[in-house]
Motif scaffolding. Sequence first.
Motif, PDB file in Angstrom:
ATOM      1  N   ARG A  54       0.851  -1.190   0.000  1.00 53.88           N
ATOM      2  CA  ARG A  54       0.000   0.000   0.000  1.00 53.88           C
ATOM      3  C   ARG A  54       0.886   1.239   0.000  1.00 53.88           C
ATOM      4  O   ARG A  54       1.881   1.289   0.710  1.00 53.88           O
ATOM      5  N   ILE A  55       0.477   2.240  -0.798  1.00 55.39           N
ATOM      6  CA  ILE A  55       1.203   3.506  -0.859  1.00 55.39           C
ATOM      7  C   ILE A  55       0.207   4.659  -0.772  1.00 55.39           C
ATOM      8  O   ILE A  55      -1.008   4.422  -0.766  1.00 55.39           O
ATOM      9  N   LEU A  56       0.718   5.868  -0.745  1.00 56.01           N
ATOM     10  CA  LEU A  56      -0.106   7.085  -0.734  1.00 56.01           C
ATOM     11  C   LEU A  56      -1.151   7.041   0.379  1.00 56.01           C
ATOM     12  O   LEU A  56      -2.353   6.985   0.129  1.00 56.01           O
ATOM     13  N   ASP A  57      -0.648   7.036   1.598  1.00 55.71           N
ATOM     14  CA  ASP A  57      -1.489   6.997   2.804  1.00 55.71           C
ATOM     15  C   ASP A  57      -2.384   5.765   2.851  1.00 55.71           C
ATOM     16  O   ASP A  57      -3.476   5.802   3.409  1.00 55.71           O
ATOM     17  N   GLY A  58      -1.945   4.677   2.220  1.00 50.94           N
ATOM     18  CA  GLY A  58      -2.689   3.431   2.263  1.00 50.94           C
ATOM     19  C   GLY A  58      -3.880   3.362   1.326  1.00 50.94           C
ATOM     20  O   GLY A  58      -4.605   2.382   1.306  1.00 50.94           O
ATOM     21  N   SER A  76       1.099  -2.475 -11.435  1.00 51.19           N
ATOM     22  CA  SER A  76      -0.281  -2.007 -11.402  1.00 51.19           C
ATOM     23  C   SER A  76      -0.498  -1.100 -10.202  1.00 51.19           C
ATOM     24  O   SER A  76       0.242  -1.160  -9.218  1.00 51.19           O
ATOM     25  N   PHE A  77      -1.520  -0.265 -10.335  1.00 48.80           N
ATOM     26  CA  PHE A  77      -1.987   0.593  -9.260  1.00 48.80           C
ATOM     27  C   PHE A  77      -3.489   0.390  -9.153  1.00 48.80           C
ATOM     28  O   PHE A  77      -4.202   0.526 -10.147  1.00 48.80           O
ATOM     29  N   SER A  78      -3.956   0.040  -7.954  1.00 50.25           N
ATOM     30  CA  SER A  78      -5.378  -0.175  -7.715  1.00 50.25           C
ATOM     31  C   SER A  78      -5.856   0.825  -6.677  1.00 50.25           C
ATOM     32  O   SER A  78      -5.184   1.058  -5.672  1.00 50.25           O
ATOM     33  N   VAL A  79      -7.025   1.402  -6.919  1.00 48.52           N
ATOM     34  CA  VAL A  79      -7.555   2.426  -6.021  1.00 48.52           C
ATOM     35  C   VAL A  79      -9.082   2.410  -6.084  1.00 48.52           C
ATOM     36  O   VAL A  79      -9.661   2.084  -7.122  1.00 48.52           O
ATOM     37  N   TYR A  80      -9.708   2.751  -4.948  1.00 49.10           N
ATOM     38  CA  TYR A  80     -11.152   2.951  -4.968  1.00 49.10           C
ATOM     39  C   TYR A  80     -11.402   4.347  -5.509  1.00 49.10           C
ATOM     40  O   TYR A  80     -10.965   5.347  -4.936  1.00 49.10           O
ATOM     41  N   ASN A  81     -12.086   4.432  -6.635  1.00 53.97           N
ATOM     42  CA  ASN A  81     -12.366   5.689  -7.316  1.00 53.97           C
ATOM     43  C   ASN A  81     -13.651   6.288  -6.746  1.00 53.97           C
ATOM     44  O   ASN A  81     -14.743   5.804  -7.036  1.00 53.97           O
TER      45      ASN A  81
END
Length: 129
Positions: A54-58, A76-81
């Motif tokens: 996890r990166i960017l404040d988790g 890859s980068f996964s994020v909740y949009n």
Amino acid sequence: MKKHLFLIGVLWLSLSIHAQEPDLNTFDFWVGHWEATWKNENGKVEKAENKIDRILDGKVIQEHFQDASNGYFGRSFSVYNTATSEWNQAYVDTNGIYFHFIGSIENGDPVFKTLPLKKDGKIIVFKMV
């Protein structure tokens, strides 16, 4: 009066976005260091390493996939949009491939799928479980 209505609208939008956030731990099972194995088209077992953190404040899950024996690497980068209320993943690799995956829960399991693509007259959806 207009300033107050605008401010109330912004606050309401901000609160509604935060109220709709999902369990951001949905993909926590994936975080860690993995050894991936699979059979290639010739039946030979292949191995690779996959490091997930996890990166960017988790808030972002970052993947480092490497099959050093074949010179294949992927990220890859996964994020909740919060704008679309769905999980998104951007995947790129050393073959110059880019995939945009959308995450969801199917039968209780988290999955990532592409939107349907048309290739050679066939509809294809790539899916990672």
